[in-house]
Design a protein around this motif. Structure first.
Motif, PDB file in Angstrom:
ATOM      1  N   LEU A 164      35.803  40.764  40.518  1.00 35.98           N
ATOM      2  CA  LEU A 164      36.809  41.820  40.546  1.00 35.98           C
ATOM      3  C   LEU A 164      36.616  42.623  41.823  1.00 35.98           C
ATOM      4  O   LEU A 164      35.524  43.081  42.124  1.00 35.98           O
ATOM      5  CB  LEU A 164      36.639  42.728  39.326  1.00 35.98           C
ATOM      6  N   MET A 165      37.692  42.759  42.612  1.00 38.09           N
ATOM      7  CA  MET A 165      37.547  43.419  43.902  1.00 38.09           C
ATOM      8  C   MET A 165      38.555  44.551  44.019  1.00 38.09           C
ATOM      9  O   MET A 165      39.756  44.344  43.899  1.00 38.09           O
ATOM     10  CB  MET A 165      37.712  42.411  45.032  1.00 38.09           C
ATOM     11  N   ASP A 166      38.045  45.759  44.245  1.00 44.39           N
ATOM     12  CA  ASP A 166      38.902  46.947  44.280  1.00 44.39           C
ATOM     13  C   ASP A 166      39.071  47.428  45.723  1.00 44.39           C
ATOM     14  O   ASP A 166      38.258  48.189  46.217  1.00 44.39           O
ATOM     15  CB  ASP A 166      38.277  48.041  43.410  1.00 44.39           C
ATOM     16  N   GLU A 167      40.107  46.977  46.367  1.00 45.59           N
ATOM     17  CA  GLU A 167      40.353  47.279  47.788  1.00 45.59           C
ATOM     18  C   GLU A 167      39.078  47.172  48.618  1.00 45.59           C
ATOM     19  O   GLU A 167      38.683  48.131  49.280  1.00 45.59           O
ATOM     20  CB  GLU A 167      40.949  48.686  47.926  1.00 45.59           C
ATOM     21  N   PRO A 168      38.432  46.016  48.586  1.00 44.09           N
ATOM     22  CA  PRO A 168      37.121  45.921  49.239  1.00 44.09           C
ATOM     23  C   PRO A 168      37.198  46.081  50.753  1.00 44.09           C
ATOM     24  O   PRO A 168      36.229  46.500  51.362  1.00 44.09           O
ATOM     25  CB  PRO A 168      36.641  44.521  48.858  1.00 44.09           C
ATOM     26  N   PHE A 169      38.335  45.749  51.349  1.00 45.88           N
ATOM     27  CA  PHE A 169      38.415  45.827  52.811  1.00 45.88           C
ATOM     28  C   PHE A 169      39.300  46.986  53.260  1.00 45.88           C
ATOM     29  O   PHE A 169      39.728  47.058  54.407  1.00 45.88           O
ATOM     30  CB  PHE A 169      38.945  44.511  53.393  1.00 45.88           C
ATOM     31  N   THR A 196      37.239  32.960  39.387  1.00 51.29           N
ATOM     32  CA  THR A 196      38.517  33.626  39.253  1.00 51.29           C
ATOM     33  C   THR A 196      38.388  34.972  39.953  1.00 51.29           C
ATOM     34  O   THR A 196      37.423  35.679  39.732  1.00 51.29           O
ATOM     35  CB  THR A 196      38.825  33.861  37.760  1.00 51.29           C
ATOM     36  N   ILE A 197      39.351  35.281  40.834  1.00 49.94           N
ATOM     37  CA  ILE A 197      39.254  36.549  41.553  1.00 49.94           C
ATOM     38  C   ILE A 197      40.473  37.421  41.264  1.00 49.94           C
ATOM     39  O   ILE A 197      41.610  36.963  41.335  1.00 49.94           O
ATOM     40  CB  ILE A 197      39.132  36.323  43.081  1.00 49.94           C
ATOM     41  N   VAL A 198      40.214  38.655  40.892  1.00 52.08           N
ATOM     42  CA  VAL A 198      41.285  39.649  40.787  1.00 52.08           C
ATOM     43  C   VAL A 198      41.027  40.671  41.873  1.00 52.08           C
ATOM     44  O   VAL A 198      39.972  41.285  41.926  1.00 52.08           O
ATOM     45  CB  VAL A 198      41.307  40.328  39.400  1.00 52.08           C
ATOM     46  N   PHE A 199      41.998  40.811  42.760  1.00 48.69           N
ATOM     47  CA  PHE A 199      41.797  41.549  44.004  1.00 48.69           C
ATOM     48  C   PHE A 199      42.866  42.625  44.118  1.00 48.69           C
ATOM     49  O   PHE A 199      44.059  42.328  44.144  1.00 48.69           O
ATOM     50  CB  PHE A 199      41.914  40.523  45.142  1.00 48.69           C
ATOM     51  N   VAL A 200      42.452  43.875  44.146  1.00 49.98           N
ATOM     52  CA  VAL A 200      43.417  44.972  44.275  1.00 49.98           C
ATOM     53  C   VAL A 200      43.570  45.324  45.750  1.00 49.98           C
ATOM     54  O   VAL A 200      42.589  45.442  46.474  1.00 49.98           O
ATOM     55  CB  VAL A 200      42.929  46.213  43.496  1.00 49.98           C
TER      56      VAL A 200
END
Lengths: 271, 335
Positions: A164-169, A196-200
C-alpha cells in the motif's frame, strides 16, 4: 492471476467530533485482483488516503467490510506493507536497522527471524533499491529520495502480498520521481510472486505510467474505474507519443476538471 | 565508480539531486588562537598582579599568594588554546572568555590592588582560589555527597517520569484523567516543601533523595506526556502497520523518538535538582556543597562561601559538558 485479493463491500467511513460529523467515504465497492497495480486518484479531500488508511488497518470503517483473501480486515497485518509519503522512517535507526527492525517486528509471532538473517535481507533489499554503501546512514543524513528508497526497501523486505503506497513520491523532485517510478515497476515486475499494489497519487501521469487500473475518486466515493491497456514494460518517452496514452490522459483531465468545478475544499489529504 | 551495482546498471541508481554533498568545516589557525583579545586581557591580569596591593595592607586577613589564582587562569587558558573548535564556534568562545577575563581583571584590580570595596564579604580572588588549595578535602567531600544524591535522584526521577509519562500519554483515558492532576502538582515549586520533607524523612540522605526526585519528577512526567502526544504521526503509523503491541511500541518507538528531547532537558533538570538539593543542604545536612556554603556563612568566612559558590558553578558547567558529550555520542539525529 485473476483471483480477488482485496474486496471492499459497502464501505462507509465518517469522522466524528463532538459537534460535527464528516462523511469521508460512502458506500464504496471495489475488488482488486492478485498481482494488480491499482492507482487511486482524485482531487484532494476526496477520501483516497482515507480509503488506503482502511486498507492499512489504521482506520476502522463506520459500516461495510473489507476482505483480504476472504478474511475480514481488523487492524494491520503482516500480509500488507505500507510506504508513506515521507518522514515515516524511524529517525534514530540506520537505513539497515530500519529495514531489519520492520522485518522482525512484522513477522513477530509468525516467523522467527534471527538478527543476522534480518540484517542480510535488509542489505539485499537496500542494494536492490540502489542504496548499497548507505546502509549505516540515518534518515537525517539521507535526501528525500533516498529516504523513500529505504521506505520501499523496508516494505518489500517484509515480503507482503499487498503493497500500500500513500503518495510515496509526492514530495520528491521530478527527475528523481521518474527514476523511482521506474525502479518500483522494475522491482514489481521481477518478483516471482507478483505483489498487489494500491497506490494513491494525485499525479495523472504517474497513475497512467504505473497502473493497470485507475480508480478515479470524487468526494465520498468512486466516480469511475478506468483500465489502462498499455503494454509493459512501459517507456515514458514512447508512452507520451502514443495515441492511447493521450486519449487516456485527456479523459482523466476532463474528469479532474469537471470534478474540481463542483467540489469544494474539504480538507487535507492526511489521515 | 558506482557504489550500487544492480540499480545503477539499469539507470535507476541515485540521481544527482538525491546525493548529498558535505562541506567540511575549517579549523582555527594557531596564530588566531594566540593573538586575540582574551589573551590580551589575560596578560593584563598577570601584569596587574605585580602592582602593589592595598588589600594586603588594609584588610585584616591579608592577601594570599597569587599562585592558586594563577593556576586557575592557566587552566582556563590551556583549555581555550587547545580546544578543537571550528571557525563558527570560535567567535562565541572568544566572547565568553572576554567576559570571564574582564570579570577577573576588574575583580583583581578593584579588590586586590585598589581595595575599592573594603568590606570583609568582598574577598580578593587570590584568597578565594586559595581556598580550593587549602580546603580541598572538605570541598571534595561536599562534592562527592552532593553528586551522589544528584546523579541518583535525577536518574531515578527520569526513569520513572519517562516510563510512566509515556504510558499515560499513550493511553487516552489515562492521559485525560492524570494530566490535569499532574499539571496542578508540577506548578508547586519544590523549594516550598523542601524544609517539610527534610523534617519528616528519617535520614537526611532519604530526605535529599526525595527532594531531588520530586523536583525533577513532576515536570519530566508532564513533559513525557506531552512528548508522547507530539511524536510524528507518520512514525507512529509506520510502527502501527507493523502490528506492534503497546509495550514494544512504548519502549522501541516512542521513548527512542523522544530521547533527544529528554537529553535536551537534562541541563535544566540538573540545575533544578542542584538548586533544591543545595537548599535542602542549607537547611539540615551535615555534608554537601550547600552545607559548605552555609557553614562558611555562619562563621562569617565569606572567602570560603564565595569559593563554595564558584565551585558549584564549575560543577554544573562540567556536568553540562558531560551531558553534551553523551548527547553527541548517543543522539546523532534531531527531529
Amino acid at each position: 492471476m485473476s483471483e480477488t485479493v482485496i474486496k471492499i463491500e459497502d464501505l462507509s467511513l465518517a469522522y466524528e467530533t463532538e459537534k460535527t460529523r464528516f462523511e469521508a467515504l460512502k458506500n464504496i465497492n471495489l475488488e482488486i485482483k492478485k498481482g494488480e497495480f491499482v492507482c487511486l486518484i482524485g482531487p484532494s479531500g476526496c477520501g483516497k488516503s482515507t480509503l488506503l488508511g482502511v486498507l492499512e488497518g489504521l482506520l476502522e470503517p463506520t459500516s461495510g467490510k473489507v476482505y483480504i483473501e476472504d478474511r475480514e480486515v481488523h487492524g494491520p497485518g503482516s500480509e500488507r506493507a505500507v510506504v508513506f509519503q515521507n518522514y515515516s522512517l524511524f529517525p534514530w535507526m540506520t537505513a539497515k536497522k530500519n529495514v531489519s527492525f520492520a522485518l522482525r517486528e512484522s513477522k513477530r509471532g509468525i516467523q522467527k527471524i534471527s538478527k543476522k538473517d534480518a540484517n542480510k535481507i535488509a542489505e539485499e533489499y537496500l542494494e536492490k533499491v540502489g542504496l548499497a554503501g548507505y546502509e549505516n546512514k540515518q534518515p537525517g543524513e539521507l535526501s528525500g529520495g533516498m529516504q523513500q528508497r529505504v521506505a520501499i526497501a523496508r516494505a518489500l523486505a517484509c515480503n507482503p502480498e499487498i503493497l500500500l503506497m500513500d503518495e510515496p513520491f509526492g514530495a520528491i523532485d521530478a527527475k528523481t520521481r521518474e527514476v523511482l517510478q521506474q525502479l518500483l515497476l522494475k522491482l514489481w515486475a521481477e518478483d516471482e510472486n507478483k505483489k498487489t499494489i494500491v497506490f494513491v497519487t494525485h499525479d495523472l501521469e504517474e497513475a497512467i505510467f504505473l497502473a493497470d487500473r485507475i480508480v478515479f475518486m470524487v468526494p465520498k466515493g468512486i466516480h469511475s474505474v478506468i483500465d489502462v491497456n498499455l503494454e509493459r514494460p512501459r517507456d515514458k518517452e514512447k508512452l507520451m507519443l502514443s495515441d492511447k496514452y493521450r486519449t487516456l490522459r485527456s479523459r482523466l483531465v476532463k474528469l479532474f476538471n469537471n470534478e474540481e468545478d463542483n467540489s469544494e475544499f474539504i480538507g487535507g489529504a492526511g489521515i | 565508480m558506482s557504489i550500487s551495482e544492480k540499480a545503477s546498471d539499469s539507470g535507476l541508481g541515485l540521481t544527482e539531486t538525491e546525493k548529498i554533498v558535505k562541506i567540511s568545516k575549517k579549523k582555527v589557525s594557531w596564530f588566531k588562537r594566540i593573538v586575540n583579545v582574551p589573551n590580551f586581557i589575560f596578560l593584563l591580569i598577570w601584569a596587574a598582579s605585580f602592582l602593589p596591593s592595598r588589600y594586603a595592607s588594609e584588610m585584616k586577613m591579608g592577601l594570599m599568594d597569587f599562585k592558586a589564582f594563577g593556576v586557575v587562569l592557566i587552566l582556563v587558558e590551556a583549555v581555550f588554546i587547545l580546544r578543537n573548535g571550528s571557525e563558527d564556534k570560535y567567535r562565541a568562545q572568544n566572547d565568553i572568555l572576554v567576559f570571564l577575563y574582564l570579570f577577573f581583571l576588574i575583580w583583581e584590580v578593584g579588590v586586590s590592588r585598589l581595595n575599592l570595596l573594603p568590606y570583609a564579604f568582598v574577598p580578593a580572588p587570590e584568597n578565594v582560589f586559595y581556598v580550593f588549595y587549602e580546603d580541598y578535602a572538605a570541598i571534595l567531600e561536599g562534592f562527592r555527597s552532593s553528586l551522589i544524591l544528584i546523579v541518583f535522584g535525577v536518574s531515578l526521577a527520569l526513569v520513572f517520569a519517562v516510563i510512566l509519562g509515556t504510558l499515560v500519554g499513550w493511553v487516552p483515558r489515562l492521559r485525560n484523567a492524570v494530566y490535569p492532576i499532574v499539571k496542578a502538582i508540577s506548578t508547586v515549586p519544590p523549594l516550598i516543601y523542601t524544609s517539610y520533607v527534610v523534617l519528616i524523612m528519617p535520614t537526611f540522605f532519604m530526605a535529599s533523595l526525595t527532594v531531588v526526585f520530586l523536583s525533577i519528577f513532576w515536570g519530566s512526567f508532564m513533559g513525557s506526556i506531552n512528548n508522547t502526544a507530539f511524536v510524528e504521526k507518520k512514525v507512529i503509523n509506520s510502527a502501527k502497520v507493523l502490528n506492534m503491541k503497546t509495550i514494544p511500541m512504548l519502549f522501541k518507538i516512542i521513548i527512542p523518538f523522544n530521547m533527544p528531547r529528554i537529553l535536551n532537558n537534562l541541563p535544566i533538570n540538573l540545575a533544578t535538582a542542584l538548586m533544591t538539593l543545595t537548599a535542602a543542604e542549607m537547611i539540615g545536612a551535615s555534608s554537601g556543597m550547600g552545607y559548605y556554603v552555609r557553614v562558611s556563612l555562619t562563621y562569617a568566612n565569606y572567602t570560603k562561601a564565595v569559593a563554595g559558590i564558584i565551585f558549584i558553578g564549575i560543577v554544573v558547567t562540567i556536568l553540562n559538558i558531560f551531558i553534551e558529550l553523551i548527547k553527541k555520542k548517543f543522539v546523532t539525529w534531531q527531529y
